[in-house]
Structure formats: C-alpha cells, structure tokens
Design an enzyme around this catalytic site. Structure first.
Site, PDB file in Angstrom:
ATOM      1  N   LYS A  97       0.721  -1.147   0.067  1.00 48.38           N
ATOM      2  CA  LYS A  97      -0.052  -0.057  -0.093  1.00 48.38           C
ATOM      3  C   LYS A  97       0.932   1.355   0.035  1.00 48.38           C
ATOM      4  O   LYS A  97       1.988   1.286   0.642  1.00 48.38           O
ATOM      5  CB  LYS A  97      -0.953   0.149   1.286  1.00 48.38           C
ATOM      6  CG  LYS A  97      -1.994   0.978   1.348  1.00 48.38           C
ATOM      7  CD  LYS A  97      -2.595   0.981   2.667  1.00 48.38           C
ATOM      8  CE  LYS A  97      -3.634   2.120   2.711  1.00 48.38           C
ATOM      9  NZ  LYS A  97      -4.755   2.026   4.095  1.00 48.38           N
ATOM     10  N   SER A 173      -9.175   2.198   3.557  1.00 45.56           N
ATOM     11  CA  SER A 173      -8.402   3.140   2.594  1.00 45.56           C
ATOM     12  C   SER A 173      -7.478   2.217   1.926  1.00 45.56           C
ATOM     13  O   SER A 173      -6.902   2.633   0.790  1.00 45.56           O
ATOM     14  CB  SER A 173      -7.649   3.888   3.316  1.00 45.56           C
ATOM     15  OG  SER A 173      -6.683   3.495   4.165  1.00 45.56           O
ATOM     16  N   SER A 197      -9.482   0.019   7.645  1.00 43.59           N
ATOM     17  CA  SER A 197      -8.722   0.168   6.241  1.00 43.59           C
ATOM     18  C   SER A 197      -8.410  -1.024   5.728  1.00 43.59           C
ATOM     19  O   SER A 197      -7.926  -1.131   4.428  1.00 43.59           O
ATOM     20  CB  SER A 197      -7.701   1.143   6.550  1.00 43.59           C
ATOM     21  OG  SER A 197      -8.117   2.456   6.564  1.00 43.59           O
TER      22      SER A 197
END
Length: 479
Positions: A97, A173, A197
C-alpha cells in the site's frame, strides 16, 4: 502450457493458464518452486500480464515497476535452482500500500500535498522483511489520501474500482490492496488499518484482511493515527495471511511500540478447527443499523461455526457506540498531519481531510485525556468479555459496497464507513474480515472475527476453519 525458466528451459509441462497461475496462493507457489515445477519468473510475468490487461479497469496500482519485479524474480529463480531460497516467500509477488516506504520509490500517500521531489532512501519495517525473505515486490497499491477515509479513491490516483462490479467502490483506505488481491494481481498484499482500512476493502472486495494485535507488526514511520494504526496482511486466503505474518511480524528497533519478538510460527495450528470454542455472535454490537441482506448473509454464515463444533450464542458485548472516542483521536491525528504540510501545499488536500483537521484543532486537552480514559475502559471491558468468550463475530460492514457516485457525494460526512471495525482499533484486539457470501447484486459481504488481545492465533484458526467449509469465490474478469 510449458512453464519456462529464465534460461528458457521448461520446468514442467502444465495445462495451467496464466490466469490460473495468477490465482495460486503464496503457499502453493513456494511449494511449486521447491519442487521446480514452476518458475518465479513465469509467475511474475503472468501476474504482470494480468495487471497490464485489467489494471485500466480497476486502477489498483499507484506505482508498478515491472523491470524491478522481473529482475527480482530472476534472482529468486537462481536461488531456487541452487536450493538456497532466501526466506519464506522467495519469489512470491507482493505489493505494498502506498503508505508504506520502499527505498527507491516515492511514497505519495494518495496526496498531491506530498512533494515527490525528495530522497526516497528508506524501507519501512515490513518492506525490509519482505526483501530479506526474497519477495518480488511489484509496486505500490492505491490508498485514499493518507488513509483518512474508507473509500477507494484519492486526489492523486483517482478512483479505484471494485472487481466484482466496477461501478462500486472496493472500500478503503486500502482499496488498491483489496481490489488487487481479489482480482489476482499477486497473492500477497501489505495494507494498513487505522479504523478498518484493511477489513473494509477485504469485505467489499471479497478477500481476507487481518488486523493483528497492535504492536505485532512494527510500524515506521509513525502514523498520524498513532496507536490506532496497524500494518497488515491482505490476501486471498487465510494461510497466505499467516505466511505473510510470519515474515513481517519480526522485530525492528524503529518502532517503540512493537511487541517483544516471539518464537511463533503463525502458520502452525491453522488446521486445528473450532470444536469447543465459545463464540459470541453480535449482529449489531448493540448499536449499529445493518442492511437486511448483509444481516441475513452473516447470520447464515455464523451457523457454519456451530456446524463445525463451536458453541455459538447470540450475545451483545454491552457497549455504546465508541465512535465519539475514536473520532477524538482520528480528528486530532488529521490536525497533526495537515499542520505538518508546508503552508503552500495544504490546500492541495481533499476537503474532507481538511475539515477533519479543523475539527481536530478544536479538541481541547481535557477532552483528549478523557478520551484516553474512555479508550482504556473499553479495552478493559473487552478483556473481561473474552474471559467468557474465545471469539466475537460481527458483520464486517453494515452495508455492501456503495456505488461510486454515491460514495463521492458523502466524503466529508462519512469518513468512517463501518460501525464494526473502529472499536477494535481502539482496543488493539486482533480482528479479521473473511468473505461470507454475495448479495443478490453480486457484491461481497464480509464476516468479522475478533479475538482477545494477543490471541491472534485463535482468530486465524477460526478463519481457516471457515475458509475450508466455505471456500472463497473470485470475481470474473471485468469487461
């Protein structure tokens, strides 16, 4: 097809297609490498080909470095030919990520406020461990700006789409990680979770997301969200998550909050089942409003644990919604983050993040300290709760993934997308989202498993039992 090594020699005659190779688990890949039935180079090429074909429809990557990945795969292949693999995941493709540092690549965090023209010369702890174990790092997956909201879009990279239906968000996210895991863009993804997330995109994208006990995986640099924040596995299978945890849950002196190193193999005990475990099932945690279709899918899925021999009872843990406690830390963190920007770059950020920062600046010291006390009380409550119950089950989200248009309309008012995830960032307990089924519209629904603090192994063990009983589906390639 004949799977070729980098030298051009066939390793094995196999009828497996490139798509099939892309959906092999990391555990399977390592065993096939060991047997010399599959090449790290061919696996990497198959996944890169798949990304090239489908990425325009998904937008899961903020950065993809094919040349670096192939060079890494070639070095891995040479090690396997010598019988000297570097570690547990040598030659396995993995993506990070874009909140996680990787030397040589910019970490822009989904934001135009981050200056790309700076030295990028440090790995985060998870990245360093991946390299030590020979992983093939593909690149960086998309994130909402600084991970501030539970949606899969950012001002920098645009909209990331759900592989089950590209008109819908994959959640966030870690939207890029969830979408990439589900659609076969590599078996291993390192995500983050500060309020859900990892678990939100796992639920919405049909993958497995595991937020381990706080401190289990070292974090550096520190997040604006402090002790809410975790670096996590997000994968297509429970066994792969345990394997990835075996790699990244290792010491790093840069994290002052890291737990002491443990001589634990997280893959061990996964097949022990759930017979005799005491499981509390709370459909709404006592306060949430849940979509009826989600509730019905989770209710049906919970019965699997009883069928497998667990003692399952419908029990609420007896708490009020801790969202006000969570928002105190979340908004204060946003204020800290935005105030760290150069003044001329602040207005490059999303309006919702700037609004959260403004709310954070208005939080007084006494209110903040009171929230610390309330958080501790919540943690004590669940410590007592788990004296009676091995695990707690809830839905992962209250609603299926929203349509993109709808998700864009309410950014400033709904940064926290699930009432079921953030309580367990506050309490620092291990919590996982596992696919429970599909809605009539074909969108995934997740079931959340929560364990007592430090009892990560039991969460993984129960998730694995469910996975065996209810194997995960994969989406069709989007057209």
């Amino acid at each position: 097809m004949a799977i070729q090594s980098a030298s051009g020699q066939a390793n094995v005659s196999d009828a497996t297609s490139g798509a099939d190779v892309a959906f092999l688990s990391a555990v399977e890949l390592v065993e096939l490498y060991r047997q010399r039935k599959l090449s790290p180079v061919e696996v990497t090429r198959a996944i890169l080909d798949r990304i090239q074909r489908l990425e325009p429809k998904i937008n899961a990557f903020a950065l993809l470095d094919a040349d670096s990945a192939l060079a890494s795969a070639e070095r891995s292949e040479q090690r396997w030919h010598r019988g000297e693999p570097a570690g547990l995941i040598d030659g396995v493709p993995v993506a990070l990520k874009d909140l996680i540092l990787a030397k040589g690549w910019p970490t822009l965090r989904g934001s135009r406020a981050v200056d790309p023209n700076q030295e990028w010369n440090e790995d985060s702890p998870a990245t360093a461990r991946l390299r030590e174990h020979g992983a093939v790092v593909l690149g960086k997956t998309t994130t909402s700006e600084f991970g501030w909201k539970g949606l899969g879009d950012s001002p920098l990279t645009g909209i990331t789409r759900n592989p089950w239906n590209t008109a819908h968000t994959p959640g966030g996210s870690s939207g890029g990680s969830g979408a990439a895991a589900a659609i076969g863009f590599g078996p291993l993804h390192v995500a983050t979770d500060g309020g859900g997330s990892t678990r939100l995109p796992a639920a919405h994208s049909g993958a497995f997301g595991f937020k381990q006990t706080f401190g289990r995986v070292p974090v550096y640099p520190p997040s604006q969200n402090g002790t809410l924040f975790h670096v996590t596995p997000l994968t297509r299978s429970v066994r792969d998550a345990a394997l990835l945890l075996d790699v990244i849950a290792r010491p790093d002196l840069r994290d002052w909050n890291a737990l002491p190193p443990q001589d634990v193999a997280w893959q061990s005990g996964l097949e022990d089942g759930v017979k005799g475990l005491r499981i509390a099932y709370s459909p709404a945690l006592g306060y949430a409003t849940v979509d009826p279709e989600v509730a019905a899918i989770v209710d049906k899925a919970v019965k699997v644990f009883a069928d497998l021999g667990a003692i399952v009872e419908r029990v609420d843990p007896g708490i009020e919604d801790p969202l006000p406690i969570f928002l105190t830390f979340w908004q204060a963190g946003a204020a800290k983050l935005v105030d760290s920007f150069a003044p001329e770059r602040r207005n490059l950020s999303e309006a919702g993040l700037l609004a959260a920062a403004e709310q954070g600046r208005a939080i007084g010291v006494v209110s903040y300290v009171k929230a610390i006390d309330q958080r501790e009380a919540l943690g004590w409550h669940f410590s007592r709760f788990h004296q009676s119950w091995d695990l707690l089950i809830t839905p992962s989200t209250a609603f299926p993934a929203s349509a993109i248009d709808a998700s864009q309309a309410d950014l400033a008012t709904r940064p926290i997308r699930s009432p079921f995830t953030y309580p367990f960032n506050l309490t620092q307990q291990p919590a996982a989202s596992i696919p429970a089924g599909l809605t009539a519209a074909g969108l995934p629904v997740g079931l959340q498993l929560i364990g007592a603090k430090f009892d990560d192994a039991k969460v993984l063990r129960a998730a694995r039992a469910f996975e065996i009983a209810r194997p995960f589906a994969t989406p069709k390639d989007p057209t």
